[in-house]
Design an enzyme around this catalytic site. Sequence first.
Site, PDB file in Angstrom:
ATOM      1  N   GLN A  98       0.848  -1.177   0.000  1.00 47.30           N
ATOM      2  CA  GLN A  98       0.000   0.000   0.000  1.00 47.30           C
ATOM      3  C   GLN A  98       0.884   1.227   0.000  1.00 47.30           C
ATOM      4  OE1 GLN A  98      -1.979   0.853   3.679  1.00 47.30           O
ATOM      5  NE2 GLN A  98      -3.559   2.078   2.681  1.00 47.30           N
TER       6      GLN A  98
ATOM      7  N   ALA B 270       1.204   5.632  -1.228  1.00 46.83           N
ATOM      8  CA  ALA B 270       0.385   6.843  -1.207  1.00 46.83           C
ATOM      9  C   ALA B 270      -0.560   6.886  -2.406  1.00 46.83           C
ATOM     10  CB  ALA B 270       1.287   8.063  -1.201  1.00 46.83           C
TER      11      ALA B 270
ATOM     12  N   LEU C 187      -1.225  -2.595  -4.356  1.00 47.35           N
ATOM     13  CA  LEU C 187      -0.872  -3.737  -5.185  1.00 47.35           C
ATOM     14  C   LEU C 187      -1.372  -5.048  -4.616  1.00 47.35           C
ATOM     15  CD1 LEU C 187       1.681  -2.223  -6.967  1.00 47.35           C
ATOM     16  CD2 LEU C 187       1.460  -4.643  -7.538  1.00 47.35           C
TER      17      LEU C 187
ATOM     18  N   LYS D 263      -2.662  -3.461  -9.946  1.00 42.34           N
ATOM     19  CA  LYS D 263      -2.295  -2.174  -9.370  1.00 42.34           C
ATOM     20  C   LYS D 263      -3.500  -1.244  -9.458  1.00 42.34           C
ATOM     21  CE  LYS D 263       1.263   1.421  -9.626  1.00 42.34           C
ATOM     22  NZ  LYS D 263       2.600   1.744 -10.149  1.00 42.34           N
TER      23      LYS D 263
ATOM     24  N   ASP E  93      11.222   7.901 -12.054  1.00 39.03           N
ATOM     25  CA  ASP E  93      11.276   7.616 -10.616  1.00 39.03           C
ATOM     26  C   ASP E  93      12.192   6.414 -10.374  1.00 39.03           C
ATOM     27  OD1 ASP E  93      10.716   7.718  -7.899  1.00 39.03           O
ATOM     28  OD2 ASP E  93       8.794   6.684  -8.075  1.00 39.03           O
TER      29      ASP E  93
HETATM   30  N1  LIG Z   1       4.521  -6.810 -11.695  1.00 40.86           N
HETATM   31  C1  LIG Z   1       4.854  -6.962 -10.409  1.00 40.86           C
HETATM   32  N2  LIG Z   1       5.165  -8.187  -9.927  1.00 40.86           N
HETATM   33  C2  LIG Z   1       5.484  -8.354  -8.627  1.00 40.86           C
HETATM   34  N3  LIG Z   1       5.528  -7.359  -7.716  1.00 40.86           N
HETATM   35  C3  LIG Z   1       5.244  -6.107  -8.129  1.00 40.86           C
HETATM   36  C4  LIG Z   1       4.890  -5.847  -9.490  1.00 40.86           C
HETATM   37  N4  LIG Z   1       4.652  -4.513  -9.616  1.00 40.86           N
HETATM   38  C5  LIG Z   1       4.856  -3.982  -8.394  1.00 40.86           C
HETATM   39  N5  LIG Z   1       5.215  -4.926  -7.491  1.00 40.86           N
HETATM   40  C6  LIG Z   1       5.514  -4.700  -6.056  1.00 40.86           C
HETATM   41  O1  LIG Z   1       4.661  -3.677  -5.573  1.00 40.86           O
HETATM   42  C7  LIG Z   1       5.420  -2.542  -5.131  1.00 40.86           C
HETATM   43  C8  LIG Z   1       4.719  -1.260  -5.529  1.00 40.86           C
HETATM   44  O2  LIG Z   1       4.526  -1.179  -6.918  1.00 40.86           O
HETATM   45  P1  LIG Z   1       4.828   0.159  -7.723  1.00 40.86           P
HETATM   46  O3  LIG Z   1       4.376  -0.044  -9.127  1.00 40.86           O
HETATM   47  O4  LIG Z   1       6.246   0.550  -7.507  1.00 40.86           O
HETATM   48  O5  LIG Z   1       3.824   1.187  -6.982  1.00 40.86           O
HETATM   49  P2  LIG Z   1       4.047   2.703  -6.510  1.00 40.86           P
HETATM   50  O6  LIG Z   1       3.710   3.551  -7.705  1.00 40.86           O
HETATM   51  O7  LIG Z   1       3.083   2.907  -5.391  1.00 40.86           O
HETATM   52  O8  LIG Z   1       5.482   2.844  -6.078  1.00 40.86           O
HETATM   53  C9  LIG Z   1       6.784  -2.713  -5.791  1.00 40.86           C
HETATM   54  O9  LIG Z   1       7.811  -2.086  -5.069  1.00 40.86           O
HETATM   55  C10 LIG Z   1       6.938  -4.218  -5.836  1.00 40.86           C
HETATM   56  O10 LIG Z   1       7.366  -4.719  -4.575  1.00 40.86           O
HETATM   57 MG   LIG Z   2       7.261   2.227  -6.820  1.00 38.11          MG
END
Ligand SMILES: Nc1ncnc2c1ncn2[C@@H]1O[C@H](COP(=O)(O)OP(=O)(O)O)[C@@H](O)[C@H]1O
Ligand SMILES: [Mg+2]
Length: 281
Positions: free
Chosen positions: A28, A30, A34, A49, A169
């Site tokens: 979770q 901000a 996921l 997501k 980012d």
């Molecule tokens: N395709 C994926 N497969 C597995 N884990 C994922 C995947 N996408 C995201 N995650 C996990 O979820 C976390 C948050 O996803 P992210 O896209 O970075 O969201 P945010 O935009 O909130 O940073 C990641 O740091 C990773 O641990």
């Molecule tokens: Mg991220």
Amino acid sequence: MPESEYNPPPLPQPFTNTPASQITPIYQGAEAHLYKTTFLSPPIPAALKIRPSKPYRHPILDRRLSRARILQEARCLAKLVKEGVAVPALLGLDWEGNGKDGGGSWLVMEWVEGCVVRVVLERWEGVIKARQGYMGGIEGEEEKVVRRLLRRIGGAVGGLHRAGVIHGDLTTSNLMLRPFSRIGDQKGNVDSGEEEEGGSSDMEGDIVLIDFGLASQSSQDEDRAVDLYVLERAFGSSHPRTEEFFEEVLSGYRESYKGAGSTLKRLEDVRMRGRKKSMIG
Ligand SMILES: Nc1ncnc2c1ncn2[C@@H]1O[C@H](COP(=O)(O)OP(=O)(O)O)[C@@H](O)[C@H]1O
Ligand SMILES: [Mg+2]
């Protein structure tokens, strides 16, 4: 936050009917939530997501913003998969995502096995700290594995830039390390559980880029250089023990596409501006 207190928001359509056993909240932030779930039949593991709508934003602005961001993310993923860059494949999306309580936009993508580079490096730093005390040095093999990892990171970022995408980012939380497939590897020791001392074997794998919520398309040296600079700063602040090896990221980058040299040159200007700014501010 203890797990028991985490109350994920209600899921948008069509996930409202998904049994809880088939959709696990894993993160979770901000802006996004996921979940690990499955997709299609026979099911493949997938990541859902969701960008929940923000009750404090005007509803029209909120819909416009969340729609723009999820579409941007989806476009980048689709483009990068096509270009052969290691990112999770896009499986589906809905930019309106109507749920009972406002919902939010969502996308489903391929699930990436492994874990984020931030965790891999923290583990590596932990091993060194525990063995040698705070001032201890880094041994040959430990240095080799981290150098290899950093070089692969540079290669992955170079592949992204070659495809004309700026991440926006780049941190070690937005890079995942997907272990090489163990099935039928050269040694044939499928999941023998053998780990080298210091856990070096869990630093091998493919770098997969994730989180394109702030990504954009550009082939300008300036934009690419800023992307690299953000990553360099992230390494410096999150993983001070790896900072001396950051040059490996840049070497991996240099080898990954033709225009890399001029981006690296530009990086020197960006660094200089960064230093000036931090001296004034
Ligand atoms: N395709 C994926 N497969 C597995 N884990 C994922 C995947 N996408 C995201 N995650 C996990 O979820 C976390 C948050 O996803 P992210 O896209 O970075 O969201 P945010 O935009 O909130 O940073 C990641 O740091 C990773 O641990
Ligand atoms: Mg991220």
